[in-house]
Design an enzyme around this catalytic site. Structure first.
Site, short mmCIF file in Angstrom:
data_model
loop_
_atom_site.label_atom_id
_atom_site.label_comp_id
_atom_site.label_asym_id
_atom_site.label_seq_id
_atom_site.Cartn_x
_atom_site.Cartn_y
_atom_site.Cartn_z
N THR A 147 -3.23 6.45 -22.28
CA THR A 147 -2.80 4.74 -20.94
C THR A 147 -1.43 3.94 -21.76
O THR A 147 -1.20 5.16 -22.49
CB THR A 147 -3.81 4.14 -22.15
N ASP B 241 -5.69 13.19 -25.61
CA ASP B 241 -5.73 12.39 -24.74
C ASP B 241 -5.12 11.54 -26.63
O ASP B 241 -5.93 11.07 -27.29
CB ASP B 241 -7.59 11.98 -24.70
N TYR C 287 1.07 -1.05 -0.20
CA TYR C 287 -0.25 -0.13 0.03
C TYR C 287 0.67 1.20 -0.15
O TYR C 287 2.19 1.44 0.49
CB TYR C 287 -1.24 -0.22 1.12
N LYS D 73 -1.57 0.69 -25.34
CA LYS D 73 -2.03 0.57 -26.43
C LYS D 73 -0.98 1.08 -27.56
O LYS D 73 0.01 0.03 -27.24
CB LYS D 73 -3.50 1.75 -26.91
N GLU E 91 -0.28 4.57 -0.33
CA GLU E 91 -1.37 6.04 -1.11
C GLU E 91 0.07 7.36 -0.49
O GLU E 91 0.33 7.36 0.23
CB GLU E 91 -2.40 6.05 0.40
N ARG F 153 -1.39 -2.58 -19.02
CA ARG F 153 -2.95 -1.72 -18.73
C ARG F 153 -2.91 -0.48 -17.52
O ARG F 153 -2.73 -0.86 -16.65
CB ARG F 153 -4.21 -2.81 -18.68
N1 DSN Z 1 -11.47 1.24 -25.25
C1 DSN Z 1 -10.56 1.94 -25.92
C2 DSN Z 1 -10.59 1.92 -27.38
O1 DSN Z 1 -11.03 0.46 -27.82
O2 DSN Z 1 -10.36 2.38 -28.24
C3 DSN Z 1 -10.76 2.91 -25.67
O3 DSN Z 1 -10.37 3.37 -24.54
#
Ligand code: DSN
Length: 423
Positions: free
Chosen positions: A217, A191, A45, A220, A47, A226
């Site tokens: 994110t 984003d 933990y 990707k 925080e 993730r």
């Molecule tokens: N769900 C994601 C995507 O597939 O683009 C975006 O958050």
């Protein structure tokens, strides 16, 4: 290990190994990234932030988190980074809560035009808690309607303009959006969850010069675990146009940090943060530059081959890792296409196309992306074969026996591109 889960993981590994993974938001993280996620760091933990925790025993995870932060800053040459958001949606929730009050107006790309749930969809917190105004893409070109964005911004005076998308294959004019924002003292948030790995290698426009806050994110095109991140590049003078927030980077950083923890999250996932650090080091490596180049080459070749077979690509091509195919001229819905391709071992997602006449559950299109197959080593000369598989599956979407036979061919083809051979 739990034998039921172990078997399910094995089944999923086989699915990933034998199929063609074309979901634009997915990728294959390295074994290092994966194994770091499965480390004992999950037990801790922590925080708070490095040096300012609410728990004892954080000296090691402080080093982990500081390393992740410094590597991320190095990738994008930014002044500020927060690596704690559990996901892209959490990163966006934190930013919105930091810069908006409930019912405040913001501007974002409509989900049905390629935007994201957290950019103002009525079914999401962003659409329930705040007042989103949505911009669209041009019907004829499929390109962002910057004129509409400007008109709506000047009319409605949003406090925040969000750019970025989850199904848009073209680059963004961040400078133009910032000019609009400056007229109304709005903040701009980019984003970059989808194209982050390409921006990291300067293959697309950089948002950092023009956007006050950038979220992403990590799983990707960045090919990490993730998770989510938030970054800021510069000290923007008075970004809110408000007197209570001076906008210097330090104050902005504190506001964003507090919005992540304790604002919208509790304890950070230090095992994931460690894994982010591992992935960031991979991005810094020169080999990631050729990976990012290959992504764009593969996507552009795929779009070209698809067009050659009469498929309509929204915006007529791609600058990044993905494309949207409008299937209306092929007499098949996105849902039918997703199912047929699935039977053939090719994974895509159905996706609304701009101005779609079908619902999100049916859709007129599919979204295709190449980050995952590029990670498996497929090159531009393999795209013809992939497009051929796609075309065969769609042409024979009612013939289950044919699709089954195609699935065997797909599996045989993918054997030449080993995935996690040591697992
Ligand atoms: N769900 C994601 C995507 O597939 O683009 C975006 O958050």
């Amino acid at each position: 290990m739990d034998i039921i889960i172990k078997n399910l993981i094995q089944n999923e590994l086989e699915r990933q190994r034998h199929g063609i993974e074309l979901i634009a938001s997915e990728n294959f993280a390295s074994l290092d990234v994966i194994q770091t996620m499965g480390s004992i760091l999950t037990n801790k933990y922590a925080e708070g932030y490095p040096g300012k925790r609410y728990y004892g025993g954080c000296e090691v995870v402080d080093e982990v988190e500081n390393l992740a932060i410094s590597r991320l800053k190095q990738i994008f040459n930014v002044e500020y980074a927060n690596v704690q958001p559990h996901s892209g949606a959490q990163a966006n929730a934190a930013v919105l809560s930091a810069v908006l009050k409930p019912h405040d107006i913001f501007l974002g790309l409509d989900l049905s035009m390629g935007g994201h749930l957290t950019h103002g969809s009525p079914v999401n917190f962003s659409g329930k808690l705040y007042q989103p105004i949505q911009y669209t893409v041009h019907k004829d070109s499929g390109l962002i309607n910057y004129e509409e964005l400007e008109t709506k911004a000047l009319q409605n005076k949003p406090k925040l303009i969000i750019c970025g998308a989850s199904a848009y294959s073209r680059d963004w004019d961040y400078e133009r959006i910032r000019k609009v924002a400056d007229q109304i003292n709005a903040l701009v948030m980019a984003d970059i969850a989808h194209p982050a790995g390409l921006i990291a290698k300067n293959l697309l426009n950089s948002p950092f010069q023009h956007c006050h806050i950038v979220t992403s994110t990590t799983h990707k095109t960045l090919r990490g675990p993730r998770g989510g991140i938030i970054m800021m590049q510069k000290d923007f003078p008075n970004p809110f146009g408000l007197t209570d927030l001076k906008g210097n980077l330090k104050m902005m950083s504190q506001i964003i940090d507090l919005a992540v923890f304790p604002g919208t999250q509790g304890g950070p996932l230090e095992h994931i943060i460690a894994s982010k650090a591992v992935a960031f080091q991979e991005v810094l490596d020169e080999s990631f530059t050729s990976y990012a180049h290959n992504i764009i080459q593969n996507a552009q070749m795929m779009a070209k081959e698809l067009k050659h077979l009469g498929y309509e690509i929204v915006s007529n091509g791609t600058d990044n890792h993905l494309m949207l195919i409008d299937l209306r001229n092929k007499n098949i819905t996105g849902k039918q296409a997703e199912i047929a391709l699935g039977h053939a071992g090719i994974t895509v997602n159905k996706n609304m196309v701009p101005y779609d006449d079908k619902s999100a559950f049916t859709t007129s299109g599919i979204r295709i992306g190449v980050p995952a197959i590029t990670s498996r080593g497929l090159k531009v000369n393999n795209m013809h074969c992939i497009v051929d598989f796609i075309n065969e599956a769609l042409k024979n979407h009612n013939d289950l026996n044919y699709l089954k036979m195609l699935k065997d061919r797909v599996a045989k083809f993918m054997e030449s591109f080993p995935l996690y051979p040591n697992l």
